[in-house]
Motif scaffolding. Structure first.
Motif, PDB file in Angstrom:
ATOM      1  N   LYS A  36      -0.633   9.833   7.851  1.00  0.00           N
ATOM      2  CA  LYS A  36      -0.359   8.994   9.030  1.00  0.00           C
ATOM      3  C   LYS A  36       1.127   8.632   9.121  1.00  0.00           C
ATOM      4  O   LYS A  36       1.745   8.681  10.189  1.00  0.00           O
ATOM      5  CB  LYS A  36      -1.185   7.699   8.918  1.00  0.00           C
ATOM      6  CG  LYS A  36      -1.980   7.378  10.164  1.00  0.00           C
ATOM      7  CD  LYS A  36      -2.906   6.227   9.934  1.00  0.00           C
ATOM      8  CE  LYS A  36      -2.518   5.081  10.839  1.00  0.00           C
ATOM      9  NZ  LYS A  36      -3.230   3.855  10.593  1.00  0.00           N
ATOM     10  N   THR A  37       1.689   8.279   7.969  1.00  0.00           N
ATOM     11  CA  THR A  37       3.116   7.907   7.951  1.00  0.00           C
ATOM     12  C   THR A  37       3.985   9.083   8.357  1.00  0.00           C
ATOM     13  O   THR A  37       4.939   8.943   9.136  1.00  0.00           O
ATOM     14  CB  THR A  37       3.518   7.428   6.529  1.00  0.00           C
ATOM     15  OG1 THR A  37       2.794   6.238   6.256  1.00  0.00           O
ATOM     16  CG2 THR A  37       4.991   7.146   6.422  1.00  0.00           C
ATOM     17  N   ARG A  40       3.719   9.791  12.059  1.00  0.00           N
ATOM     18  CA  ARG A  40       4.501   8.781  12.781  1.00  0.00           C
ATOM     19  C   ARG A  40       5.988   9.117  12.724  1.00  0.00           C
ATOM     20  O   ARG A  40       6.664   9.211  13.744  1.00  0.00           O
ATOM     21  CB  ARG A  40       4.236   7.395  12.165  1.00  0.00           C
ATOM     22  CG  ARG A  40       5.055   6.275  12.761  1.00  0.00           C
ATOM     23  CD  ARG A  40       4.859   4.973  12.005  1.00  0.00           C
ATOM     24  NE  ARG A  40       5.349   5.004  10.651  1.00  0.00           N
ATOM     25  CZ  ARG A  40       6.639   4.910  10.288  1.00  0.00           C
ATOM     26  NH1 ARG A  40       7.565   4.763  11.218  1.00  0.00           N
ATOM     27  NH2 ARG A  40       6.990   4.956   9.030  1.00  0.00           N
ATOM     28  N   GLN A  41       6.490   9.345  11.528  1.00  0.00           N
ATOM     29  CA  GLN A  41       7.938   9.565  11.390  1.00  0.00           C
ATOM     30  C   GLN A  41       8.377  10.901  12.002  1.00  0.00           C
ATOM     31  O   GLN A  41       9.376  10.965  12.717  1.00  0.00           O
ATOM     32  CB  GLN A  41       8.346   9.494   9.908  1.00  0.00           C
ATOM     33  CG  GLN A  41       9.826   9.800   9.726  1.00  0.00           C
ATOM     34  CD  GLN A  41      10.352   9.449   8.351  1.00  0.00           C
ATOM     35  OE1 GLN A  41       9.901   8.504   7.725  1.00  0.00           O
ATOM     36  NE2 GLN A  41      11.334  10.206   7.880  1.00  0.00           N
ATOM     37  N   GLN A  44       8.201  10.708  15.811  1.00  0.00           N
ATOM     38  CA  GLN A  44       9.321   9.919  16.356  1.00  0.00           C
ATOM     39  C   GLN A  44      10.615  10.721  16.275  1.00  0.00           C
ATOM     40  O   GLN A  44      11.459  10.669  17.164  1.00  0.00           O
ATOM     41  CB  GLN A  44       9.494   8.626  15.563  1.00  0.00           C
ATOM     42  CG  GLN A  44       8.427   7.594  15.871  1.00  0.00           C
ATOM     43  CD  GLN A  44       8.584   6.332  15.033  1.00  0.00           C
ATOM     44  OE1 GLN A  44       9.581   6.139  14.357  1.00  0.00           O
ATOM     45  NE2 GLN A  44       7.596   5.475  15.092  1.00  0.00           N
ATOM     46  N   LEU A 100       0.968  14.158  21.246  1.00  0.00           N
ATOM     47  CA  LEU A 100       2.187  13.412  20.866  1.00  0.00           C
ATOM     48  C   LEU A 100       3.067  13.181  22.098  1.00  0.00           C
ATOM     49  O   LEU A 100       3.625  12.102  22.286  1.00  0.00           O
ATOM     50  CB  LEU A 100       2.975  14.179  19.792  1.00  0.00           C
ATOM     51  CG  LEU A 100       2.261  14.415  18.447  1.00  0.00           C
ATOM     52  CD1 LEU A 100       3.167  15.200  17.503  1.00  0.00           C
ATOM     53  CD2 LEU A 100       1.822  13.107  17.802  1.00  0.00           C
ATOM     54  N   LYS A 103       1.666  10.444  24.149  1.00  0.00           N
ATOM     55  CA  LYS A 103       1.931   9.131  23.534  1.00  0.00           C
ATOM     56  C   LYS A 103       3.375   8.695  23.783  1.00  0.00           C
ATOM     57  O   LYS A 103       3.645   7.520  24.023  1.00  0.00           O
ATOM     58  CB  LYS A 103       1.647   9.184  22.034  1.00  0.00           C
ATOM     59  CG  LYS A 103       0.143   9.182  21.739  1.00  0.00           C
ATOM     60  CD  LYS A 103      -0.112   9.078  20.263  1.00  0.00           C
ATOM     61  CE  LYS A 103      -1.601   8.895  20.013  1.00  0.00           C
ATOM     62  NZ  LYS A 103      -2.130   9.813  19.004  1.00  0.00           N
ATOM     63  N   LYS A 108       3.566   4.831  23.683  1.00  0.00           N
ATOM     64  CA  LYS A 108       2.786   4.480  22.484  1.00  0.00           C
ATOM     65  C   LYS A 108       3.457   4.983  21.213  1.00  0.00           C
ATOM     66  O   LYS A 108       3.029   4.661  20.125  1.00  0.00           O
ATOM     67  CB  LYS A 108       1.369   5.062  22.604  1.00  0.00           C
ATOM     68  CG  LYS A 108       0.570   4.388  23.700  1.00  0.00           C
ATOM     69  CD  LYS A 108      -0.834   4.958  23.793  1.00  0.00           C
ATOM     70  CE  LYS A 108      -1.564   4.338  24.981  1.00  0.00           C
ATOM     71  NZ  LYS A 108      -2.511   5.277  25.576  1.00  0.00           N
ATOM     72  N   GLN A 109       4.430   5.847  21.350  1.00  0.00           N
ATOM     73  CA  GLN A 109       5.215   6.266  20.186  1.00  0.00           C
ATOM     74  C   GLN A 109       6.691   6.084  20.495  1.00  0.00           C
ATOM     75  O   GLN A 109       7.115   6.237  21.641  1.00  0.00           O
ATOM     76  CB  GLN A 109       4.921   7.730  19.826  1.00  0.00           C
ATOM     77  CG  GLN A 109       3.699   7.875  18.945  1.00  0.00           C
ATOM     78  CD  GLN A 109       3.412   9.317  18.561  1.00  0.00           C
ATOM     79  OE1 GLN A 109       3.979  10.249  19.126  1.00  0.00           O
ATOM     80  NE2 GLN A 109       2.519   9.497  17.615  1.00  0.00           N
ATOM     81  N   LYS A 110       7.444   5.795  19.429  1.00  0.00           N
ATOM     82  CA  LYS A 110       8.858   5.456  19.612  1.00  0.00           C
ATOM     83  C   LYS A 110       9.744   6.707  19.543  1.00  0.00           C
ATOM     84  O   LYS A 110       9.313   7.771  19.125  1.00  0.00           O
ATOM     85  CB  LYS A 110       9.285   4.512  18.498  1.00  0.00           C
ATOM     86  CG  LYS A 110       8.547   3.177  18.467  1.00  0.00           C
ATOM     87  CD  LYS A 110       9.160   2.292  17.390  1.00  0.00           C
ATOM     88  CE  LYS A 110       8.621   0.883  17.449  1.00  0.00           C
ATOM     89  NZ  LYS A 110       7.292   0.740  16.825  1.00  0.00           N
ATOM     90  N   ASN A 211       8.008  -0.136   6.439  1.00  0.00           N
ATOM     91  CA  ASN A 211       7.560   1.171   5.932  1.00  0.00           C
ATOM     92  C   ASN A 211       8.337   1.695   4.730  1.00  0.00           C
ATOM     93  O   ASN A 211       7.873   2.610   4.049  1.00  0.00           O
ATOM     94  CB  ASN A 211       7.660   2.224   7.049  1.00  0.00           C
ATOM     95  CG  ASN A 211       6.806   1.842   8.245  1.00  0.00           C
ATOM     96  OD1 ASN A 211       5.592   1.745   8.137  1.00  0.00           O
ATOM     97  ND2 ASN A 211       7.439   1.598   9.387  1.00  0.00           N
TER      98      ASN A 211
END
Ligand code: FAQ
Length: 322
Positions: A36-37, A40-41, A44, A100, A103, A108-110, A211
């Motif tokens: 998950k991390t 996310r990274q 982004q 993605l 999102k 929803k995602q940076k 994080n």
């Protein structure tokens, strides 16, 4: 042969691989949090590369010479390539690129805060190359040793290309600094606007970074946000001296005891505000990204129809059904 069926064994194998500084590959078992991390990274990061095409893309049609235009086009295209490697790396973790992108568009995602600032003059192109790509290299060279194989390998090529980006920015600024008084003033004004946002690229201070601790344990990140920010400050100062520009920070000075430069605190409330989507160019960036995505729908449809036709033709010749 080790029996790795039981979850504890899988966890042990994962822990041993990390401790031995070896790579986790997509086929390997990994904890859900690790996956998950990384999604996310990496997502982004991919979004940042793609959105990051816009600020400089703004100057493509107004580059001052054919040479500058060719360099800028190559750079902006490189950023698209980086985004694609990174989306591919995210897909090896089970993420879907279309999802993605949705999102990103839905907020929803940076993506990196830095790309929410406008590019007001041509000097901004040079300063983005020098400082923004410079900060990106500082952050991304350690990621070449990140524990997840596809991410680490993607970073090797990305960093090589970012180095060219940084050099072209520095060379552009050096040329302007040898020019007229107005050109020198334009460079200094751009440096004044981009310095603090560049420092914010490294993320919040370590004691406010939720994080970092876990990502360091997993060796996804190799250094903390503050460590990399300090490294960037230290490497930028001699470069600024060569160029003949100053940074807009009265607290910037060499600290012989620490063997590093002291520097002021970035405005973290501005950072938070920008990350929440309130940057000067935030709405424009996402609106443009959505329009590009919508305009590309026919390409995706055509590629899908072509793939289906190829599959049917393959099934007919082999007698298989897929
Ligand atoms: N902007 O706990 P941490 C480029 C978020 S590529 C926006 O410290 P982490 C190339 C963070 O996601 C630039 N959000 O997080 C180029 C987290 O939110 P979440 C992009 C930020 O992940 C050049 C929350 O704050 N580079 O420039 C930012 O451990 C020129 C808490 O933060 C990468 O993505 C920010 N600046 O550390 C292209 C490098 N900072 O998800 C075109 C890879 C933090 O929990 C032109 N990424 N946040 O809701 C990383 O190294 C890390 O993700 C950090 C953040 C260091 C960025």
């Amino acid at each position: 042969m080790t029996n790795v069926e039981a979850p504890q064994d899988l966890q042990n194998l994962f822990d041993e691989t990390i401790a031995a500084d070896q790579r986790i590959e997509p086929r390997d078992w990994m904890p859900d949090g690790y996956r998950k991390t990384l999604i996310r990274q990496v997502a982004q990061h991919a979004h940042s590369e793609i959105i990051g095409m816009q600020p400089e893309g703004n100057w493509l049609t107004r580059a001052p010479s054919l040479r500058r235009k060719a360099i800028l086009m190559a750079k902006v295209q490189d950023e698209a390539g980086h985004g694609l490697y990174l989306y591919s790396a995210a897909e090896t973790l089970g993420a879907d690129r279309g999802d993605l992108t949705t999102k990103l568009i839905e907020g929803k995602q940076k993506y990196s805060s830095i790309f929410n600032y406008p590019t007001l003059t041509y000097a901004d192109v040079g300063v983005i190359g020098w400082l923004v790509d410079g900060a990106a290299i500082c952050n991304q060279v350690p990621l070449c040793r990140s524990s997840f194989g596809p991410y680490a390998r993607a970073m090797i090529r990305v960093c090589k290309e970012e180095s060219f980006h940084q050099r072209q920015g520095f060379e552009l600024l050096a040329t302007m600094m040898r020019g007229t008084e107005a050109q020198r003033a334009m460079v200094q004004e751009a440096v004044d606007r981009w310095w603090w946002p560049a420092l914010m690229m490294f993320g919040p201070p370590d004691d406010e970074s939720p994080n970092t601790e876990q990502s360091m344990k997993w060796r996804i990140k190799r250094h903390t946000n503050d460590e990399l920010r300090q490294r960037f400050v230290d490497m930028s100062i001699p470069q600024a001296e060569i160029l003949g520009v100053t940074f807009p920070d009265p607290d910037l000075r060499w600290n012989p005891e620490r063997g590093a430069h002291d520097f002021g605190e970035p405005d973290w409330s501005e950072f938070m505000d920008v990350v929440r989507g309130n940057g000067a160019a935030s709405v424009e960036r996402i609106t443009n990204r959505k329009a590009a995505h919508d305009n590309g729908a026919w390409v995706r449809d055509a590629a899908y129809a072509f793939a289906q036709r190829e599959r049917l033709a393959h099934d007919r010749t082999t007698g298989e059904t897929s």
